[in-house]
Scaffold this motif. Structure first.
Motif, PDB file in Angstrom:
ATOM      1  N   LYS A  32     -14.111  24.862   9.025  1.00 39.05           N
ATOM      2  CA  LYS A  32     -13.303  24.535   7.863  1.00 39.05           C
ATOM      3  C   LYS A  32     -14.106  23.691   6.887  1.00 39.05           C
ATOM      4  O   LYS A  32     -15.063  23.014   7.258  1.00 39.05           O
ATOM      5  CB  LYS A  32     -12.043  23.789   8.292  1.00 39.05           C
ATOM      6  N   LYS A  33     -13.676  23.745   5.618  1.00 33.29           N
ATOM      7  CA  LYS A  33     -14.361  22.999   4.574  1.00 33.29           C
ATOM      8  C   LYS A  33     -14.249  21.497   4.798  1.00 33.29           C
ATOM      9  O   LYS A  33     -15.210  20.751   4.640  1.00 33.29           O
ATOM     10  CB  LYS A  33     -13.776  23.373   3.211  1.00 33.29           C
ATOM     11  N   TYR A  34     -13.047  21.061   5.146  1.00 36.43           N
ATOM     12  CA  TYR A  34     -12.806  19.640   5.349  1.00 36.43           C
ATOM     13  C   TYR A  34     -12.484  19.332   6.812  1.00 36.43           C
ATOM     14  O   TYR A  34     -11.957  20.172   7.533  1.00 36.43           O
ATOM     15  CB  TYR A  34     -11.622  19.170   4.498  1.00 36.43           C
ATOM     16  N   SER A  35     -12.789  18.107   7.198  1.00 34.79           N
ATOM     17  CA  SER A  35     -12.313  17.595   8.480  1.00 34.79           C
ATOM     18  C   SER A  35     -11.046  16.807   8.176  1.00 34.79           C
ATOM     19  O   SER A  35     -11.093  15.802   7.455  1.00 34.79           O
ATOM     20  CB  SER A  35     -13.369  16.689   9.113  1.00 34.79           C
ATOM     21  N   ILE A  36      -9.920  17.271   8.709  1.00 41.06           N
ATOM     22  CA  ILE A  36      -8.629  16.648   8.422  1.00 41.06           C
ATOM     23  C   ILE A  36      -8.022  16.112   9.709  1.00 41.06           C
ATOM     24  O   ILE A  36      -7.844  16.849  10.675  1.00 41.06           O
ATOM     25  CB  ILE A  36      -7.663  17.645   7.764  1.00 41.06           C
ATOM     26  N   ASN A  37      -7.760  14.832   9.727  1.00 43.69           N
ATOM     27  CA  ASN A  37      -7.060  14.198  10.851  1.00 43.69           C
ATOM     28  C   ASN A  37      -5.681  13.777  10.357  1.00 43.69           C
ATOM     29  O   ASN A  37      -5.569  12.926   9.467  1.00 43.69           O
ATOM     30  CB  ASN A  37      -7.824  12.977  11.357  1.00 43.69           C
ATOM     31  N   GLU A  38      -4.662  14.385  10.936  1.00 43.79           N
ATOM     32  CA  GLU A  38      -3.301  14.086  10.513  1.00 43.79           C
ATOM     33  C   GLU A  38      -2.477  13.614  11.704  1.00 43.79           C
ATOM     34  O   GLU A  38      -2.545  14.179  12.789  1.00 43.79           O
ATOM     35  CB  GLU A  38      -2.654  15.324   9.895  1.00 43.79           C
TER      36      GLU A  38
END
Length: 395
Positions: A172-178
Motif C-alpha cells: 500500500k501507498k501509506y502505512s495506516i494504523n487505526e
C-alpha cells in the motif's frame, strides 16, 4: 517444536514473520488484538490469512473497553499531549503486549515474537513492555533480516513470492494504523516532508467537504470521565467512536507532526483524533472552572509526565500508576456538562454547567469585589515584596 506467540496485524511484516518463524523451527500461534480499528468481517479475514500463512492456531481478542479504561481515561485526565501535539495513539501497543503475554502463559511458552523493525519506536515499546512483564525470549524476524539486507520491504515481498504467497494486497501507498483512539498515516510524500495528498485522509473529511454550518453538542463528565452526549448515556468506546465520526466531518483533530522519536530520529506522520480532541477540549474547560489554581498548575506537570512515560515505552513502569493515583484524585469534583461548538478544524468549549464551578461570593473578576482599596494595595505590596526588595538592593 517450540511454541511461539506472534502479535499479528495482517500487514506485510507480520505476514512475513509466520513462514520465517516456521522455517526457524517454531510452532507459530498468532494473536490479533483488536483495539478498535477493524470490523468483525476483517477479523475473520485476518484469521484466515494467518492460517493460510502457516499458523498452527490463530486467536482474536477485542480490547476496546480495556483501551478506554487503561489508556483513554488517564489520557483525558492528564490533559496532555506528547510535544504538546500528539495524543499518543500508539498506546494500544501495550495492550497488544499484555494480551500476547497472556497467551504465552496459556501455551506455557517463553517465546514471543513481533514484527517491529529496528528503525522505529514500536520495537522499544514492545521489548520494554515484554521485559517488564516477565522473562521471555523475544524473537524479532524483521530486525533479523536487517542484518542481511538494506531493503527490508523488497526482501519480504520476494521471500513470500518465492513461497507462493500473494502479497499484492499487502503493498500500500501509506502505512495506516487505526484504532479506537484515531489513525496515524505515514509513508510516501509524508515521510519526505511534502504536503499530504487527499488519499491520506482516513477519519477526517477533506477541507472542501467540511460542513458549512456549526454544530453544538453537550458532553457530560462524572468525576472526570465522559459519560453522556446530549443527555444520553453512552459507554466509553461508543462515545469516542461517535465523536470521531462527527468530529471527523469538520476535520477536527487532524495534524501533520514531526516527532522527536525515542530512537533519536525525526519521524513525520499525519494523525487524526477527532474524538480525543473534542473530549480534551471539553474536559479542560470543565477543569479550568472547578479546580483550584494550584491543582491546575501542578496537574499539568503530572499529566505531561504521564504522557511522556507512555509515549517512550514505560507504560508498565510503576511511575505510571503513581501518576495516575494523583490524576484520579484530582478528578473528584470534575463533574458537569460542557457545550462544545464544532466548526471547520476546531472544537470550542462555549459553556460550562457544574455545581462545582469556583464562583466566589467575595467578588466577580473585573466586575465587583467586597475587599477595600487598601486591602488590594496591601495584597499587591506583599505579593511583590521579594521582587521589590531585590530591585532596591541591586539597582
Amino acid at each position: 517444536m517450540k511454541k511461539i506467540v506472534l502479535a499479528f496485524s495482517g500487514g506485510l511484516d507480520t505476514s512475513f514473520c509466520i513462514p520465517y518463524l516456521i522455517e526457524q523451527g517454531y510452532e507459530v500461534h498468532t494473536l490479533f488484538v483488536n483495539t478498535g480499528g477493524i470490523s468483525i468481517s476483517e477479523e475473520k479475514h485476518l484469521s484466515n490469512r494467518a492460517i493460510q500463512l502457516g499458523a498452527k492456531k490463530h486467536k482474536n481478542v477485542n480490547v476496546e473497553t480495556k483501551l478506554w479504561d487503561q489508556v483513554l481515561v488517564p489520557l483525558i485526565f492528564s490533559g496532555a499531549l506528547y510535544q504538546n501535539r500528539y495524543p499518543v495513539l500508539c498506546s494500544d501497543r501495550y495492550l497488544i503486549v499484555s494480551e500476547s503475554i497472556k497467551l504465552c502463559k496459556k501455551l506455557n511458552t517463553k517465546y514471543i515474537a513481533h514484527g517491529c523493525t529496528g528503525m522505529g519506536n514500536d520495537q522499544v515499546r514492545f521489548d520494554t513492555s515484554i521485559n517488564a512483564l516477565g522473562s521471555f525470549n523475544i524473537i524479532t524476524p524483521i530486525r533479523d533480516i536487517q542484518n542481511i539486507t538494506d531493503n527490508v520491504r523488497d526482501y519480504e515481498i520476494n521471500y513470500l513470492k518465492q513461497r507462493g504467497i500473494s502479497v499484492s494486497s499487502l503493498h500500500k501507498k501509506y502505512s495506516i494504523n487505526e484504532n479506537l483512539m484515531g489513525a496515524t498515516i505515514s509513508g510516501s510524500e509524508i515521510d519526505v516532508w511534502k504536503a499530504p495528498k487527499a488519499e491520506s485522509y482516513v477519519l477526517c473529511n477533506l477541507p472542501e467537504d467540511y460542513p458549512k454550518r456549526t454544530k453544538k453538542i453537550s458532553i457530560r463528565f462524572d468525576k472526570g470521565k465522559p459519560v453522556a452526549i446530549n443527555g444520553t448515556k453512552v459507554k466509553g468506546p461508543e462515545l469516542l467512536r461517535h465523536l470521531n465520526k462527527i468530529g471527523g466531518k469538520y476535520g477536527i483533530g487532524r495534524s501533520v507532526f514531526a516527532s522527536d522519536t525515542i530512537i533519536g530520529l525525526k519521524g513525520r506522520f499525519v494523525f487524526e483524533a477527532p474524538g480525543i480532541s473534542i473530549l480534551m477540549t471539553a474536559h479542560r474547560a470543565l477543569e479550568e472552572s472547578v479546580l483550584t489554581d494550584k491543582q491546575n498548575h501542578f496537574k499539568s506537570m503530572v499529566g505531561q509526565e504521564w504522557v511522556n512515560l507512555v509515549y517512550r515505552g514505560f507504560f508498565f513502569d510503576p511511575q505510571r500508576e503513581d501518576l495516575e493515583a494523583y490524576l484520579n484524585s484530582s478528578q473528584i469534583k470534575v463533574t458537569g456538562d460542557v457545550t462544545i461548538q464544532l466548526e471547520p478544524g476546531k472544537a470550542e468549549a462555549i459553556a460550562v454547567d457544574s455545581k462545582n464551578v469556583l464562583i466566589s461570593a467575595e467578588g466577580s473578576y473585573a466586575q465587583s469585589a467586597k475587599w477595600s482599596d487598601d486591602e488590594s494595595k496591601g495584597f499587591i505590596k506583599l505579593l511583590g515584596q521579594s521582587t521589590s526588595t531585590w530591585a532596591k538592593l541591586h539597582k
